[in-house]
Design an enzyme around this catalytic site. Structure first.
Site, PDB file in Angstrom:
ATOM      1  N   HIS A   1      54.502   0.131   9.014  1.00 56.69           N
ATOM      2  CA  HIS A   1      53.596  -0.714   7.378  1.00 56.69           C
ATOM      3  C   HIS A   1      54.769  -1.184   6.081  1.00 56.69           C
ATOM      4  O   HIS A   1      55.913  -1.008   6.088  1.00 56.69           O
ATOM      5  CB  HIS A   1      52.455   0.096   7.218  1.00 56.69           C
ATOM      6  CG  HIS A   1      51.419  -0.059   8.195  1.00 56.69           C
ATOM      7  ND1 HIS A   1      50.059   0.296   8.415  1.00 56.69           N
ATOM      8  CD2 HIS A   1      51.626  -0.806   9.824  1.00 56.69           C
ATOM      9  CE1 HIS A   1      49.548   0.300   9.242  1.00 56.69           C
ATOM     10  NE2 HIS A   1      50.342  -0.342   9.623  1.00 56.69           N
TER      11      HIS A   1
ATOM     12  N   GLU B   1      54.520  -0.176   3.280  1.00 53.54           N
ATOM     13  CA  GLU B   1      54.935   1.321   2.167  1.00 53.54           C
ATOM     14  C   GLU B   1      56.056   1.660   3.429  1.00 53.54           C
ATOM     15  O   GLU B   1      57.531   2.564   2.521  1.00 53.54           O
ATOM     16  CB  GLU B   1      53.683   2.665   2.359  1.00 53.54           C
ATOM     17  CG  GLU B   1      52.247   1.965   1.378  1.00 53.54           C
ATOM     18  CD  GLU B   1      51.700   0.908   2.544  1.00 53.54           C
ATOM     19  OE1 GLU B   1      50.276   1.145   2.503  1.00 53.54           O
ATOM     20  OE2 GLU B   1      52.240   0.524   3.482  1.00 53.54           O
TER      21      GLU B   1
ATOM     22  N   CYS C   1      46.930   3.330   4.232  1.00 53.45           N
ATOM     23  CA  CYS C   1      46.311   3.195   5.367  1.00 53.45           C
ATOM     24  C   CYS C   1      45.509   5.196   4.762  1.00 53.45           C
ATOM     25  O   CYS C   1      47.378   5.701   4.891  1.00 53.45           O
ATOM     26  CB  CYS C   1      46.586   3.004   6.444  1.00 53.45           C
ATOM     27  SG  CYS C   1      47.628   3.222   7.079  1.00 53.45           S
TER      28      CYS C   1
ATOM     29  N   THR D   1      45.791 -39.663  15.048  1.00 50.52           N
ATOM     30  CA  THR D   1      47.024 -39.091  14.620  1.00 50.52           C
ATOM     31  C   THR D   1      47.832 -39.267  16.357  1.00 50.52           C
ATOM     32  O   THR D   1      48.856 -39.547  16.187  1.00 50.52           O
ATOM     33  CB  THR D   1      46.854 -38.207  14.071  1.00 50.52           C
ATOM     34  OG1 THR D   1      46.577 -38.000  12.921  1.00 50.52           O
ATOM     35  CG2 THR D   1      48.044 -37.186  14.300  1.00 50.52           C
TER      36      THR D   1
ATOM     37  N   ASP E   1      50.798 -42.110  16.483  1.00 51.74           N
ATOM     38  CA  ASP E   1      51.936 -41.172  16.054  1.00 51.74           C
ATOM     39  C   ASP E   1      52.323 -40.787  16.956  1.00 51.74           C
ATOM     40  O   ASP E   1      54.269 -40.330  17.286  1.00 51.74           O
ATOM     41  CB  ASP E   1      51.669 -39.975  14.946  1.00 51.74           C
ATOM     42  CG  ASP E   1      51.190 -40.945  13.751  1.00 51.74           C
ATOM     43  OD1 ASP E   1      50.354 -41.742  13.838  1.00 51.74           O
ATOM     44  OD2 ASP E   1      50.810 -39.661  12.909  1.00 51.74           O
TER      45      ASP E   1
ATOM     46  N   LEU F   1      53.618 -32.137  17.673  1.00 52.44           N
ATOM     47  CA  LEU F   1      52.429 -31.085  16.895  1.00 52.44           C
ATOM     48  C   LEU F   1      53.326 -29.539  17.314  1.00 52.44           C
ATOM     49  O   LEU F   1      52.960 -28.204  18.004  1.00 52.44           O
ATOM     50  CB  LEU F   1      52.073 -30.329  17.204  1.00 52.44           C
ATOM     51  CG  LEU F   1      50.934 -32.849  17.569  1.00 52.44           C
ATOM     52  CD1 LEU F   1      49.442 -32.250  18.144  1.00 52.44           C
ATOM     53  CD2 LEU F   1      50.471 -32.520  16.148  1.00 52.44           C
TER      54      LEU F   1
ATOM     55  N   ARG G   1      60.038 -26.784  14.243  1.00 52.36           N
ATOM     56  CA  ARG G   1      61.227 -27.247  14.974  1.00 52.36           C
ATOM     57  C   ARG G   1      61.911 -26.448  13.796  1.00 52.36           C
ATOM     58  O   ARG G   1      62.983 -27.219  13.197  1.00 52.36           O
ATOM     59  CB  ARG G   1      61.301 -28.797  14.710  1.00 52.36           C
ATOM     60  CG  ARG G   1      60.279 -29.614  16.150  1.00 52.36           C
ATOM     61  CD  ARG G   1      60.781 -30.616  16.166  1.00 52.36           C
ATOM     62  NE  ARG G   1      60.220 -31.947  15.689  1.00 52.36           N
ATOM     63  CZ  ARG G   1      58.870 -31.582  15.467  1.00 52.36           C
ATOM     64  NH1 ARG G   1      58.344 -31.676  15.997  1.00 52.36           N
ATOM     65  NH2 ARG G   1      58.975 -32.871  14.204  1.00 52.36           N
TER      66      ARG G   1
END
Length: 379
Positions: free
Chosen positions: A44, A46, A72, A193, A197, A201, A204
């Site tokens: 985590h 910390e 935690c 789209t 286009d 998706l 990159r």
């Protein structure tokens, strides 16, 4: 705490389904060590901060620990962070916000105080709560955290009236979008789209910029008109098994749908909303999306999604309370055409009282553009 919050976002891609958390050690008003939760199942924030201190020869006993989320105090995939803090000899801890999980809320703070550690809470609390809102969503619902991304001119236009695919924002914003794609497991677009286009998706970014264990996000297309299974669309040629079509229940039962399924493509039939609840009548935006989002998480392991759809799809998701974060790249341009494509479109409203309510959570420059991050103003 502001720096700790910036650090927390560095772990956004890898920490899910754990929350984003950042931590810093400060002494004499100067930050001397830092850390964040970088990877699910890993140390985590910390613990990483204490490791950074050790690497720099810094004694944490003389420092104040700033952490965005209550440490935690239970055994999960890692030991309790409270034990590490106490063992390090830290005598003062500043906490951004308490853990919202009712099973553990307050336990970490109480454990620290019982060990004689001074604990100050509520510093930059609103900002730190925004960092974990997706974690709260994952704990209280079955769906992923939904991000809506759009780019517009100053006058709120995403395209000229012809609708031809042309960039609105600058190159820095375009690269930042790929950073967003690196943090999600599915990218969602509308049928216009997809057909207009022919997008890839994909994310990159260079390999060095990608999170550990990165995999390309699923490509989700919302459309009532399915393509042919062996068409020339990029996502179907390159990775058909990573494509999900959200379509009508009728289209999902057609031979065309079966041919796509034979290639490994997912075809999900969605219920159509009653006419009075629809926000758009374009390429499938009149569908009910709630169950589909839950399937993305339950069946495909998507904890975070990114919608890059047009105005009709954007409004439909917003009307269905399925926008948890709205990222807008505003370019320093004015189109000045009332017939240009708007950010949100599809409703006929008579009063400003009917407007959807958002609040500004963050603002920053992105090259010449302005990057605005909004959250829904919910109860």
């Amino acid at each position: 705490m502001l720096h700790a919050a910036e650090l927390a976002l560095r772990g956004r891609a890898g920490a899910a389904p754990n929350p984003c958390v950042g931590a810093v050690l400060a002494r004499g008003g100067q930050i001397v060590a830092e850390g964040w939760h970088a990877q699910y199942g890993g140390p985590h924030a910390e613990v990483n901060c204490l490791a950074d201190a050790a690497a720099k020869g810094v004694d944490p006993a003389g420092c104040t620990l700033y952490v965005t989320l209550e440490p935690c105090n239970h055994h999960g995939k890692t030991p309790p962070c409270t034990q590490a803090v106490i063992k390090a000899g830290i005598k003062r801890v500043v906490v951004g916000c308490a853990d919202p999980n009712p099973d553990v809320s307050g336990g970490g703070i109480a454990a620290l105080r019982a060990a004689g550690v001074e604990v100050l809470t509520g510093v930059e609390e609103a900002l730190c709560r925004d960092l974990i809102d997706e974690f709260v969503l994952w704990k209280t619902t079955a769906r992923p955290h939904s991000i809506l991304k759009m780019a517009s001119t100053i006058d709120g236009k995403i395209a000229a009236r012809g609708g031809r695919p042309q960039p609105v924002s600058g190159p820095e914003s375009m690269k930042d979008v790929h950073r967003l794609r690196a943090q999600v497991q599915a990218v969602i677009v509308g049928g216009n789209t997809f057909y207009g286009d022919n997008p890839q998706l994909t994310c990159r970014l260079d390999a060095a910029e990608l999170p550990h264990g990165f995999q390309q996000p699923y490509a989700v297309v919302v459309t009532g008109k399915l393509p042919k299974a062996y068409s020339t669309f990029n996502i179907l040629r390159q990775r058909p098994e990573q494509v999900v079509f959200w379509t009508t229940e009728y289209s999902a039962k057609t031979p065309l749908a079966d041919e796509l399924r034979e290639r490994g493509t997912h075809i999900w039939g969605l219920p159509e909303l009653p006419t009075g609840l629809r926000s758009g009548e374009g390429q499938g935006e009149g569908l009910g999306f709630a169950a589909a989002f839950e399937r993305l998480r339950g069946e495909l392991g998507c904890h975070r999604t990114l919608c890059e759809g047009g105005g009709h799809l954007a409004l439909s998701l917003a009307r269905q309370n399925l926008v948890d974060e709205f990222v807008l790249y505003m370019a320093p341009r004015v189109l000045g055409d009332a017939e240009g494509k708007s950010l949100f479109a599809g409703d006929a409203v008579q009063s400003m009282d009917q407007a959807l309510q958002f609040r500004l959570a963050h603002a920053a420059s992105c090259g010449e553009d302005l990057k605005l991050t909004y959250k829904p103003r919910r109860a």
